[in-house]
Design a protein around this motif. Structure first.
Motif, short mmCIF file in Angstrom:
data_model
loop_
_atom_site.label_atom_id
_atom_site.label_comp_id
_atom_site.label_asym_id
_atom_site.label_seq_id
_atom_site.Cartn_x
_atom_site.Cartn_y
_atom_site.Cartn_z
N MET A 157 0.86 -1.35 -0.15
CA MET A 157 -0.04 -0.07 0.06
C MET A 157 0.93 1.34 -0.09
N ARG A 158 0.48 2.15 -0.99
CA ARG A 158 1.25 3.48 -0.97
C ARG A 158 0.86 4.12 0.60
N ASP A 159 2.05 5.16 0.74
CA ASP A 159 1.66 6.04 1.86
C ASP A 159 0.70 7.12 1.29
N VAL A 160 0.24 7.96 2.01
CA VAL A 160 -0.60 8.78 1.94
C VAL A 160 -0.07 10.28 2.75
N CYS A 161 -0.29 11.21 1.60
CA CYS A 161 0.11 12.72 2.16
C CYS A 161 -1.11 13.43 1.80
N VAL A 162 -1.76 14.19 2.99
CA VAL A 162 -3.02 14.90 2.91
C VAL A 162 -2.77 16.43 3.01
N ILE A 163 -3.12 16.96 2.12
CA ILE A 163 -2.91 18.35 2.22
C ILE A 163 -4.14 19.19 2.50
N GLY A 164 -4.18 19.94 3.72
CA GLY A 164 -5.38 20.24 4.14
C GLY A 164 -6.01 19.40 5.06
N LEU A 165 -6.40 19.81 6.34
CA LEU A 165 -6.87 19.03 7.33
C LEU A 165 -8.27 19.28 7.98
N GLY A 166 -9.07 19.81 7.16
CA GLY A 166 -10.59 20.16 7.84
C GLY A 166 -11.36 18.91 7.76
N LEU A 167 -12.61 19.21 7.70
CA LEU A 167 -13.36 18.04 7.80
C LEU A 167 -13.19 16.88 6.95
N ILE A 168 -12.87 17.17 5.64
CA ILE A 168 -12.56 15.96 4.71
C ILE A 168 -11.42 15.61 4.82
N GLY A 169 -10.36 16.45 4.71
CA GLY A 169 -8.92 16.01 4.66
C GLY A 169 -8.60 15.27 6.03
N GLY A 170 -9.01 15.94 7.16
CA GLY A 170 -8.84 15.43 8.63
C GLY A 170 -9.43 13.95 8.68
N ALA A 186 -8.75 4.17 -6.44
CA ALA A 186 -10.16 3.33 -5.90
C ALA A 186 -9.79 2.63 -5.02
N ARG A 187 -8.69 1.87 -4.79
CA ARG A 187 -8.35 1.04 -3.86
C ARG A 187 -8.00 1.79 -2.45
N LEU A 188 -7.44 2.97 -2.62
CA LEU A 188 -7.54 3.77 -1.36
C LEU A 188 -9.00 4.30 -0.94
N VAL A 189 -9.75 4.46 -1.72
CA VAL A 189 -11.16 4.78 -1.34
C VAL A 189 -11.81 3.74 -0.62
N LEU A 190 -11.64 2.51 -1.16
CA LEU A 190 -12.30 1.22 -0.53
C LEU A 190 -11.66 1.33 0.82
#
Length: 322
Positions: free
Chosen positions: A1-14, A157-161
């Motif tokens: 599984m790839r690592d995940v970097c999230v830019i923005g940590l509001g409701l959805i990003g958080g 799509a795999r990340l989404v699942l």
């Protein structure tokens, strides 16, 4: 599984950061909000307050980068992506896909981009409004365009699942027209209902019951975020607003001339029943071979019929359609 970097940590990003970490992926986030950064750090999540540093790490790890910033901030962040994580797999949670796709092609043309939009949320905002299970059972649009690499699409799509949602494959134009109907127009109606109700003063507020609360709930959302989604989807939203105004005009004319609203009320009731029937419809299994020459068309056809991807097998996406 790839690592995940999230830019923005509001409701959805958080919520993406929480769910990605819970799925077993290595995940970190970046935000310019000191309040969100502090809250996320106190909750035990890795937060980098410098976006460029977070993207440098993403580039080194070949991580999936998830943009969770409002549409007006997208272009400036994409410039940073282009400089620091140019060849990463890039997705997003922005609620308008056509303008997002255009911005990526102009500002970060070398990224491997697959658009995304989770159909989940609330009227609240910020890190503290998020949750690890926000996406459980929710539809999440995963963009399919003429130039989308299907291997990249499958990774997103795999990340989404993994985050608990199911993937709905759609091109940007189909997404934007549909969300104009079922998300952006309701936000406009909620704003109008809330302002009309408020004109009734304290008495109106004291008598307001479930129908008013349900109809105005999303009017409590951040005005900046609502403006970003509705104004950003102007091209698709305008004809939907025209349709709604035509129906309101017809209702007004009927009420003034005959005193009757049967056509409007009955059409709405039938529409509600049709939506409920669609939600409750039995679904049959679908298997799409992602190596087939018509795989792209198959994914789009599935999504536009209201279908969804729920799993992956070797070389194939497995889903359901009613």
């Amino acid at each position: 599984m790839r690592d995940v970097c999230v830019i923005g940590l509001g409701l959805i990003g958080g919520s993406v950061l929480r769910a990605a970490a819970a799925s077993g992926r290595t995940a970190w986030g970046a935000t310019v909000s000191e309040v969100d950064a502090d809250a996320a750090s106190r909750a035990g999540f890795e937060v980098i307050t410098n976006t460029e540093a977070a993207l440098d790490r993403a580039g080194e790890a070949d991580a999936i980068v998830v943009l969770a910033v409002p549409l007006p901030a997208v272009e400036s962040v994409l410039r940073q992506v282009s400089q620091h994580a140019a060849h990463c797999l890039l997705t997003d949670v922005v609620s308008v896909k056509g303008p997002m796709l255009d911005a990526v092609r102009r500002k970060a043309p070398y990224t491997r981009y697959v658009g995304g939009h989770p159909m989940a949320g609330s009227e609240e905002s910020g890190w503290l409004a998020g949750s690890v299970d926000l996406f459980q059972g929710a539809p999440w649009v995963v963009g399919v365009e003429d130039d989308t690499d299907l291997a990249d699409w499958a990774e997103v799509a795999r990340l989404v699942l993994d985050l608990g949602a199911f993937a709905v494959p759609l091109p940007a134009h189909s997404h934007d027209e549909t969300v104009a109907r079922i998300s952006h127009l309701p936000h406009l109606f909620a704003a109008i209902l809330a302002s009309v109700g408020a004109q009734g003063g304290p008495l109106a507020m004291s008598l307001a019951a479930g129908s008013f609360r349900d109809g105005t709930r999303v009017a409590g959302s951040s005005p900046e975020l609502v403006r970003a989604m509705t104004e950003g989807n102007r091209e698709a939203l305008l004809p939907i607003v025209d349709d709604a105004l035509g129906r309101l005009g017809a209702a007004r004319g009927s009420l003034a001339s005959t005193g009757g609203l049967a056509v409007t009320i009955n059409a709405g009731h039938e529409g509600a029943l049709a939506l409920a029937a669609e939600r409750d419809a039995l679904r049959s299994g679908v298997r799409i071979d992602l190596t087939a020459t018509d795989a792209r068309d198959g994914l789009i056809a599935l999504g536009e019929r209201g279908g969804r991807i729920t799993a992956f097998e070797t070389g194939a996406a497995v889903g359901e359609v009613s």
